[in-house]
Scaffold this motif. Structure first.
Motif, PDB file in Angstrom:
ATOM      1  N   LEU A 165       9.930 -14.046   2.327  1.00 17.71           N
ATOM      2  CA  LEU A 165       8.739 -14.284   1.984  1.00 17.71           C
ATOM      3  C   LEU A 165       8.064 -13.215   2.392  1.00 17.71           C
ATOM      4  O   LEU A 165       6.984 -13.237   1.369  1.00 17.71           O
ATOM      5  N   GLU A 166       7.425 -13.022   3.419  1.00 18.81           N
ATOM      6  CA  GLU A 166       6.315 -12.316   3.865  1.00 18.81           C
ATOM      7  C   GLU A 166       6.175 -11.195   3.019  1.00 18.81           C
ATOM      8  O   GLU A 166       5.056 -10.656   2.330  1.00 18.81           O
ATOM      9  N   VAL A 167       6.970  -9.835   2.769  1.00 19.81           N
ATOM     10  CA  VAL A 167       7.038  -9.513   1.860  1.00 19.81           C
ATOM     11  C   VAL A 167       6.032  -9.392   0.308  1.00 19.81           C
ATOM     12  O   VAL A 167       5.923  -8.817  -0.389  1.00 19.81           O
ATOM     13  N   ARG A 168       7.046 -10.810  -0.169  1.00 22.84           N
ATOM     14  CA  ARG A 168       6.288 -10.983  -1.267  1.00 22.84           C
ATOM     15  C   ARG A 168       4.751 -11.211  -1.335  1.00 22.84           C
ATOM     16  O   ARG A 168       4.330 -11.635  -2.618  1.00 22.84           O
ATOM     17  N   MET A 169       4.807 -12.102  -0.169  1.00 22.17           N
ATOM     18  CA  MET A 169       3.626 -13.245  -0.536  1.00 22.17           C
ATOM     19  C   MET A 169       2.333 -11.148   0.046  1.00 22.17           C
ATOM     20  O   MET A 169       1.293 -11.596  -0.814  1.00 22.17           O
ATOM     21  N   GLN A 170       2.488 -10.344   0.424  1.00 19.83           N
ATOM     22  CA  GLN A 170       2.214  -9.560   1.257  1.00 19.83           C
ATOM     23  C   GLN A 170       1.736  -8.377  -0.387  1.00 19.83           C
ATOM     24  O   GLN A 170       0.579  -8.054  -0.534  1.00 19.83           O
ATOM     25  N   ALA A 171       2.594  -8.703  -1.528  1.00 17.88           N
ATOM     26  CA  ALA A 171       2.693  -7.291  -3.085  1.00 17.88           C
ATOM     27  C   ALA A 171       1.471  -8.567  -3.437  1.00 17.88           C
ATOM     28  O   ALA A 171       1.234  -8.285  -4.746  1.00 17.88           O
ATOM     29  N   SER A 172       1.658  -9.882  -3.965  1.00 14.77           N
ATOM     30  CA  SER A 172       0.905 -11.120  -4.621  1.00 14.77           C
ATOM     31  C   SER A 172      -0.068 -10.887  -4.232  1.00 14.77           C
ATOM     32  O   SER A 172      -1.096 -10.566  -3.883  1.00 14.77           O
ATOM     33  N   ASP A 173      -0.561 -11.246  -5.684  1.00 12.24           N
ATOM     34  CA  ASP A 173      -2.083 -12.023  -5.480  1.00 12.24           C
ATOM     35  C   ASP A 173      -2.336 -13.392  -6.560  1.00 12.24           C
ATOM     36  O   ASP A 173      -3.507 -13.778  -6.247  1.00 12.24           O
ATOM     37  N   THR A 174      -1.190 -14.156  -6.725  1.00  7.73           N
ATOM     38  CA  THR A 174      -1.105 -15.304  -7.131  1.00  7.73           C
ATOM     39  C   THR A 174      -0.039 -16.081  -5.951  1.00  7.73           C
ATOM     40  O   THR A 174       1.287 -15.758  -6.482  1.00  7.73           O
ATOM     41  N   ILE A 175       0.031 -16.938  -5.184  1.00  2.00           N
ATOM     42  CA  ILE A 175       1.030 -17.640  -4.879  1.00  2.00           C
ATOM     43  C   ILE A 175       0.873 -19.579  -5.342  1.00  2.00           C
ATOM     44  O   ILE A 175      -0.609 -20.205  -5.276  1.00  2.00           O
TER      45      ILE A 175
END
Length: 160
Positions: free
Chosen positions: A72-82
């Motif tokens: 989850l953290e790596v996806r949050m880091q890479a995202s611009d929208t959650i």
């Protein structure tokens, strides 16, 4: 909005929302469950999963549907929208029950009954998983659009 994650309790409506968002935006949609699970109900190795996820994250645009706390953290880091679905447990159990017997894009089989372990995961989500999600949201909320839905109606209103 080019790199989107949709997270929340199983049965909350993440996949339905992600599919509607995909239709509205044209962003490619990836289901973590479809990556992880094999048709025989086994799964790929963590290494293969991580490689496939890394390939997705390298793309310029995506919607990623699913929790998978370990990444989850790596996806949050890479995202611009959650987008976070924080719905009541009863609603999530009902959502998981309503999809029984139906074919889905995100898993390669059709469930005919609610697995007791899966139901337990839904029941424990608010205490075991949600606090970590909120902790990570606090850490990565800057420079990201964050929407927290407390109902499916809120999610539908957002799409309008």
């Amino acid at each position: 909005m080019k790199k989107v994650i949709v997270i929340g309790c199983p049965g909350s409506g993440k996949t339905t929302f992600a599919e509607k968002l995909n239709k509205r935006t044209g962003l490619p949609l990836f289901y973590l469950d479809a990556i992880w699970h094999k048709p025989d109900r086994t799964h790929i190795s963590r290494e293969e999963y991580d490689e496939r996820l890394a390939e997705i994250l390298e793309r310029e645009e995506w919607i990623i549907d699913g929790n998978y706390s370990r990444t989850l953290e790596v996806r949050m880091q890479a995202s611009d929208t959650i987008f976070l679905f924080d719905l009541p447990t009863e609603v999530c159990i009902q959502g998981a029950t309503e999809r029984l017997g139906k074919a889905r894009y995100d898993v390669p089989w059709i469930d005919t009954e609610l697995d007791p372990q899966f139901k337990k995961e839904i029941e424990e989500f608010p205490e075991k998983t949600l606090p970590r999600i909120y902790e990570l949201l606090e850490k990565y909320k800057e420079n990201r659009q964050v929407a927290i839905f407390k109902s499916r109606i809120q999610a539908d209103e957002y799409l309008r």
